[in-house]
Design a protein around this motif. Structure first.
Motif, PDB file in Angstrom:
ATOM      1  N   ASP A  11     -43.123 -16.825   6.472  1.00  0.00           N
ATOM      2  CA  ASP A  11     -42.513 -16.140   5.337  1.00  0.00           C
ATOM      3  C   ASP A  11     -41.067 -16.578   5.160  1.00  0.00           C
ATOM      4  OD1 ASP A  11     -44.832 -14.685   4.935  1.00  0.00           O
ATOM      5  OD2 ASP A  11     -44.173 -12.996   6.177  1.00  0.00           O
ATOM      6  N   ALA A  12     -40.602 -16.463   3.935  1.00  0.00           N
ATOM      7  CA  ALA A  12     -39.209 -16.796   3.637  1.00  0.00           C
ATOM      8  C   ALA A  12     -38.291 -15.741   4.253  1.00  0.00           C
ATOM      9  CB  ALA A  12     -38.991 -16.876   2.135  1.00  0.00           C
ATOM     10  N   ASP A  13     -37.149 -16.171   4.691  1.00  0.00           N
ATOM     11  CA  ASP A  13     -36.154 -15.286   5.295  1.00  0.00           C
ATOM     12  C   ASP A  13     -34.815 -15.549   4.604  1.00  0.00           C
ATOM     13  OD1 ASP A  13     -34.920 -13.470   6.935  1.00  0.00           O
ATOM     14  OD2 ASP A  13     -35.155 -14.629   8.784  1.00  0.00           O
ATOM     15  N   THR A  14     -33.994 -14.517   4.504  1.00  0.00           N
ATOM     16  CA  THR A  14     -32.681 -14.640   3.879  1.00  0.00           C
ATOM     17  C   THR A  14     -31.627 -14.224   4.884  1.00  0.00           C
ATOM     18  OG1 THR A  14     -33.601 -14.165   1.712  1.00  0.00           O
ATOM     19  CG2 THR A  14     -31.240 -13.884   1.958  1.00  0.00           C
ATOM     20  N   HIS A  33     -19.907 -18.049  11.199  1.00  0.00           N
ATOM     21  CA  HIS A  33     -19.252 -18.922  12.182  1.00  0.00           C
ATOM     22  C   HIS A  33     -19.774 -18.694  13.584  1.00  0.00           C
ATOM     23  CE1 HIS A  33     -16.022 -20.065  15.003  1.00  0.00           C
ATOM     24  NE2 HIS A  33     -15.935 -21.112  14.197  1.00  0.00           N
ATOM     25  N   ASP A  34     -19.846 -17.463  13.979  1.00  0.00           N
ATOM     26  CA  ASP A  34     -20.245 -17.158  15.350  1.00  0.00           C
ATOM     27  C   ASP A  34     -21.020 -15.858  15.357  1.00  0.00           C
ATOM     28  OD1 ASP A  34     -20.457 -17.512  18.064  1.00  0.00           O
ATOM     29  OD2 ASP A  34     -18.313 -17.396  18.475  1.00  0.00           O
ATOM     30  N   ARG A  35     -21.539 -15.524  16.488  1.00  0.00           N
ATOM     31  CA  ARG A  35     -22.297 -14.274  16.593  1.00  0.00           C
ATOM     32  C   ARG A  35     -21.369 -13.092  16.339  1.00  0.00           C
ATOM     33  NH1 ARG A  35     -27.148 -15.593  18.321  1.00  0.00           N
ATOM     34  NH2 ARG A  35     -27.396 -17.313  19.756  1.00  0.00           N
ATOM     35  N   MET A  36     -21.890 -12.137  15.589  1.00  0.00           N
ATOM     36  CA  MET A  36     -21.127 -10.923  15.310  1.00  0.00           C
ATOM     37  C   MET A  36     -22.001  -9.735  15.667  1.00  0.00           C
ATOM     38  SD  MET A  36     -19.292 -11.769  11.768  1.00  0.00           S
ATOM     39  CE  MET A  36     -18.239 -13.177  11.581  1.00  0.00           C
ATOM     40  N   THR A  37     -21.370  -8.624  15.962  1.00  0.00           N
ATOM     41  CA  THR A  37     -22.133  -7.457  16.391  1.00  0.00           C
ATOM     42  C   THR A  37     -22.812  -6.746  15.229  1.00  0.00           C
ATOM     43  OG1 THR A  37     -20.141  -6.120  16.276  1.00  0.00           O
ATOM     44  CG2 THR A  37     -20.703  -7.085  18.406  1.00  0.00           C
ATOM     45  N   LEU A  88     -28.606  -9.759   9.578  1.00  0.00           N
ATOM     46  CA  LEU A  88     -28.118 -10.282   8.311  1.00  0.00           C
ATOM     47  C   LEU A  88     -27.523 -11.670   8.467  1.00  0.00           C
ATOM     48  CD1 LEU A  88     -27.452  -9.804   5.302  1.00  0.00           C
ATOM     49  CD2 LEU A  88     -25.294  -8.838   6.056  1.00  0.00           C
ATOM     50  N   LEU A  89     -26.911 -11.937   9.595  1.00  0.00           N
ATOM     51  CA  LEU A  89     -26.185 -13.186   9.812  1.00  0.00           C
ATOM     52  C   LEU A  89     -27.007 -14.181  10.624  1.00  0.00           C
ATOM     53  CD1 LEU A  89     -22.719 -11.680  10.721  1.00  0.00           C
ATOM     54  CD2 LEU A  89     -23.546 -12.397   8.486  1.00  0.00           C
ATOM     55  N   LEU A  90     -26.758 -15.444  10.379  1.00  0.00           N
ATOM     56  CA  LEU A  90     -27.342 -16.519  11.163  1.00  0.00           C
ATOM     57  C   LEU A  90     -26.182 -17.409  11.600  1.00  0.00           C
ATOM     58  CD1 LEU A  90     -29.982 -17.745  12.177  1.00  0.00           C
ATOM     59  CD2 LEU A  90     -30.116 -19.036  10.048  1.00  0.00           C
ATOM     60  N   PRO A  91     -25.733 -17.270  12.844  1.00  0.00           N
ATOM     61  CA  PRO A  91     -24.542 -17.998  13.283  1.00  0.00           C
ATOM     62  C   PRO A  91     -24.804 -19.492  13.481  1.00  0.00           C
ATOM     63  CG  PRO A  91     -25.471 -16.748  15.097  1.00  0.00           C
ATOM     64  CD  PRO A  91     -26.271 -16.400  13.879  1.00  0.00           C
ATOM     65  N   LEU A  92     -23.760 -20.272  13.312  1.00  0.00           N
ATOM     66  CA  LEU A  92     -23.858 -21.706  13.536  1.00  0.00           C
ATOM     67  C   LEU A  92     -24.048 -22.039  15.012  1.00  0.00           C
ATOM     68  CD1 LEU A  92     -21.062 -23.040  11.171  1.00  0.00           C
ATOM     69  CD2 LEU A  92     -23.487 -22.761  10.723  1.00  0.00           C
ATOM     70  N   THR A  93     -23.777 -21.090  15.860  1.00  0.00           N
ATOM     71  CA  THR A  93     -23.988 -21.307  17.292  1.00  0.00           C
ATOM     72  C   THR A  93     -25.458 -21.180  17.663  1.00  0.00           C
ATOM     73  OG1 THR A  93     -23.405 -18.999  17.678  1.00  0.00           O
ATOM     74  CG2 THR A  93     -21.656 -20.634  17.975  1.00  0.00           C
TER      75      THR A  93
END
Length: 181
Positions: free
Chosen positions: A68-71, A76-80, A85-90
């Motif tokens: 399935d598609a994901d949004t 930049h980095d992991r956030m709490t 919602l976020l996908l970090p570059l790390t």
């Protein structure tokens, strides 16, 4: 242009170089992918980046293999917060999507030997494109707000046709004198 080429802004490229320096002691698939990105990059100024390219803080819609598609928002980095919602570059997936154009796919292998095929379906929001839209909107309203507070009217001096046009002042000197101040 090579098919696996990514497009980055000058700022995004500098950030990837900093990540490369920061994680110089690490090995594995993530570092290899980071090196691959740096090796195949096309660097553009932020005003020149097409709006269909995934840049930092872009909201992207992607698909892994035939799932399935994901949004997510590339960060930049992991956030709490906010979780999911976020996908970090790390992360391997975040780095893989970074710099891709809509419709472009990349295959990556994770540390367990599995290969994933990631397709960037759509860039839903890109900060650089949004900034360009805001600037264009402000330029459209700018001329009305910059109208002059006075008007210059041609023929404002009362000069009769018989008088000398080179010396419009009463004493004939061409100097308006202190009363002009």
């Amino acid at each position: 242009m090579r098919h696996d080429t990514c497009i980055l802004t000058t700022k995004d490229f500098a950030m990837l170089e900093a990540l490369y320096d920061r994680y110089s002691s690490t090995s594995g698939k993530w570092r290899a992918l980071l090196y691959r990105k740096l090796d195949t990059v096309n660097i553009l100024f932020r005003d020149d980046v097409p709006p269909n390219v995934a840049t930092l803080n872009s909201r992207v819609c992607f698909r892994i293999d035939s799932g399935d598609a994901d949004t997510r928002v590339l960060s930049h980095d992991r956030m709490t917060l906010p979780v999911g919602l976020l996908l970090p570059l790390t992360s391997l997936r975040g780095l893989a999507l970074f710099g891709l154009r809509e419709g472009q796919a990349i295959s990556i292998g994770d540390d367990e030997g599995q290969t994933e095929h990631i397709l960037l379906e759509r860039v839903l929001y890109q900060p650089e494109a949004a900034r360009m839209e805001r600037e264009a909107a402000s330029r459209a309203t700018l001329p009305a707000s910059r109208r002059a507070a006075f008007r210059v009217v041609s023929g404002g001096l009362d000069v009769s046709p018989s008088s000398d046009r080179r010396r419009p002042f009463s004493d004939g000197s061409g100097d308006p004198g202190p009363s002009a101040a």
